[in-house]
Design a protein around this motif. Structure first.
Motif, short mmCIF file in Angstrom:
data_model
loop_
_atom_site.label_atom_id
_atom_site.label_comp_id
_atom_site.label_asym_id
_atom_site.label_seq_id
_atom_site.Cartn_x
_atom_site.Cartn_y
_atom_site.Cartn_z
N THR A 111 -0.76 -1.32 -4.91
CA THR A 111 0.12 -2.22 -5.66
C THR A 111 0.57 -1.56 -6.94
O THR A 111 -0.24 -1.14 -7.77
CB THR A 111 -0.62 -3.53 -5.99
OG1 THR A 111 -0.91 -4.22 -4.77
CG2 THR A 111 0.22 -4.43 -6.88
N ALA A 112 1.89 -1.43 -7.09
CA ALA A 112 2.46 -0.74 -8.25
C ALA A 112 3.97 -0.81 -8.18
O ALA A 112 4.56 -1.10 -7.13
CB ALA A 112 2.01 0.72 -8.28
N LEU A 113 4.57 -0.47 -9.31
CA LEU A 113 6.02 -0.27 -9.36
C LEU A 113 6.27 1.17 -8.92
O LEU A 113 5.71 2.09 -9.51
CB LEU A 113 6.52 -0.51 -10.78
CG LEU A 113 8.01 -0.73 -11.02
CD1 LEU A 113 8.52 -1.89 -10.18
CD2 LEU A 113 8.27 -0.99 -12.48
N THR A 134 10.81 -0.05 -7.75
CA THR A 134 10.77 -1.15 -6.78
C THR A 134 9.30 -1.52 -6.59
O THR A 134 8.45 -0.66 -6.40
CB THR A 134 11.45 -0.75 -5.45
OG1 THR A 134 11.48 -1.87 -4.57
CG2 THR A 134 10.77 0.43 -4.77
N GLN A 135 9.02 -2.82 -6.68
CA GLN A 135 7.64 -3.28 -6.69
C GLN A 135 7.06 -3.38 -5.29
O GLN A 135 7.66 -3.97 -4.39
CB GLN A 135 7.55 -4.66 -7.37
CG GLN A 135 6.16 -5.27 -7.39
CD GLN A 135 5.20 -4.52 -8.31
OE1 GLN A 135 5.60 -4.00 -9.35
NE2 GLN A 135 3.93 -4.48 -7.93
N VAL A 136 5.88 -2.80 -5.13
CA VAL A 136 5.11 -2.96 -3.90
C VAL A 136 3.84 -3.70 -4.26
O VAL A 136 3.09 -3.26 -5.14
CB VAL A 136 4.77 -1.60 -3.26
CG1 VAL A 136 3.84 -1.80 -2.06
CG2 VAL A 136 6.04 -0.88 -2.84
N THR A 137 3.60 -4.82 -3.60
CA THR A 137 2.41 -5.61 -3.84
C THR A 137 1.67 -5.78 -2.52
O THR A 137 2.24 -6.24 -1.54
CB THR A 137 2.75 -6.99 -4.41
OG1 THR A 137 3.49 -6.82 -5.63
CG2 THR A 137 1.50 -7.78 -4.71
N VAL A 138 0.41 -5.37 -2.51
CA VAL A 138 -0.41 -5.43 -1.31
C VAL A 138 -1.49 -6.48 -1.51
O VAL A 138 -2.32 -6.35 -2.41
CB VAL A 138 -1.02 -4.07 -0.98
CG1 VAL A 138 -1.78 -4.14 0.34
CG2 VAL A 138 0.06 -2.99 -0.92
N SER A 139 -1.49 -7.48 -0.67
CA SER A 139 -2.48 -8.54 -0.77
C SER A 139 -3.67 -8.23 0.13
O SER A 139 -3.53 -7.66 1.21
CB SER A 139 -1.86 -9.87 -0.37
OG SER A 139 -1.44 -9.83 0.98
N PHE A 187 6.92 8.37 -7.52
CA PHE A 187 5.80 8.11 -8.41
C PHE A 187 5.55 6.61 -8.43
O PHE A 187 6.39 5.83 -7.98
CB PHE A 187 6.14 8.59 -9.83
CG PHE A 187 6.21 10.08 -9.98
CD1 PHE A 187 7.31 10.80 -9.51
CD2 PHE A 187 5.18 10.79 -10.57
CE1 PHE A 187 7.38 12.18 -9.62
CE2 PHE A 187 5.23 12.17 -10.70
CZ PHE A 187 6.34 12.85 -10.22
N ARG A 188 4.41 6.22 -8.97
CA ARG A 188 4.15 4.79 -9.08
C ARG A 188 3.34 4.51 -10.33
O ARG A 188 2.64 5.39 -10.85
CB ARG A 188 3.41 4.27 -7.85
CG ARG A 188 2.00 4.81 -7.66
CD ARG A 188 1.46 4.37 -6.32
NE ARG A 188 0.07 4.77 -6.14
CZ ARG A 188 -0.59 4.60 -4.99
NH1 ARG A 188 0.03 4.05 -3.94
NH2 ARG A 188 -1.84 4.98 -4.89
N GLN A 189 3.45 3.28 -10.80
CA GLN A 189 2.74 2.88 -12.00
C GLN A 189 2.23 1.46 -11.85
O GLN A 189 3.03 0.54 -11.66
CB GLN A 189 3.63 3.00 -13.23
CG GLN A 189 2.91 2.79 -14.54
CD GLN A 189 3.73 3.23 -15.72
OE1 GLN A 189 4.95 3.40 -15.64
NE2 GLN A 189 3.08 3.45 -16.85
N ALA A 190 0.92 1.32 -11.92
CA ALA A 190 0.30 0.00 -11.87
C ALA A 190 0.12 -0.50 -13.30
O ALA A 190 0.06 0.30 -14.24
CB ALA A 190 -1.04 0.10 -11.15
#
Length: 122
Positions: free
Chosen positions: A87-89, A116-121, A33-36
């Protein structure tokens, strides 16, 4: 069950990343799952029971693959063609009792790892 997620980082749009989730023991079903920020936790992908049937949200379908290495009690989430909106945890979750109709529901999972944080620029 203890779950440890890892593999997050900063990635450029269009790039790839692989998340890992190491479990203290094998569980029947696993999910990501993910949460922004400012948003609710959302379903990304799941592996259902030992048969390993996979399920994905429409948002990531075709770009994401969930897999399991049973020997290592580790679940992976391969994410390709990443977009800034990814981008989200990201959290991994597990359950021994989940039923198929609730596979996309966060409340159906008994065990959770830290995100775990994923950040997409862009």
């Amino acid at each position: 069950v203890q779950l440890q997620a890892s593999g997050g980082g900063l990635v450029q749009a269009g790039g790839s990343i692989r998340l890992s989730c190491a479990a203290s023991r094998r569980t029947l079903s696993n999910g990501w799952f993910r949460q922004a920020p400012g948003k609710e936790r959302e379903f990304v992908a799941a592996l259902f029971r030992s048969g390993g049937n996979t399920y994905y949200s429409e948002t990531v379908k075709g770009r994401v693959t969930i897999s399991r290495d049973s020997a290592k009690n580790t679940i992976y989430l391969q994410m390709n063609n990443l977009k800034p909106e990814d981008t989200a945890l990201h959290y991994c979750a597990a359950s021994d009792t989940i039923i198929l109709s609730t596979i996309r529901s966060a409340s159906a999972y008994a065990f959770w790892g830290r995100g775990t944080q994923v950040t997409v620029s862009s």
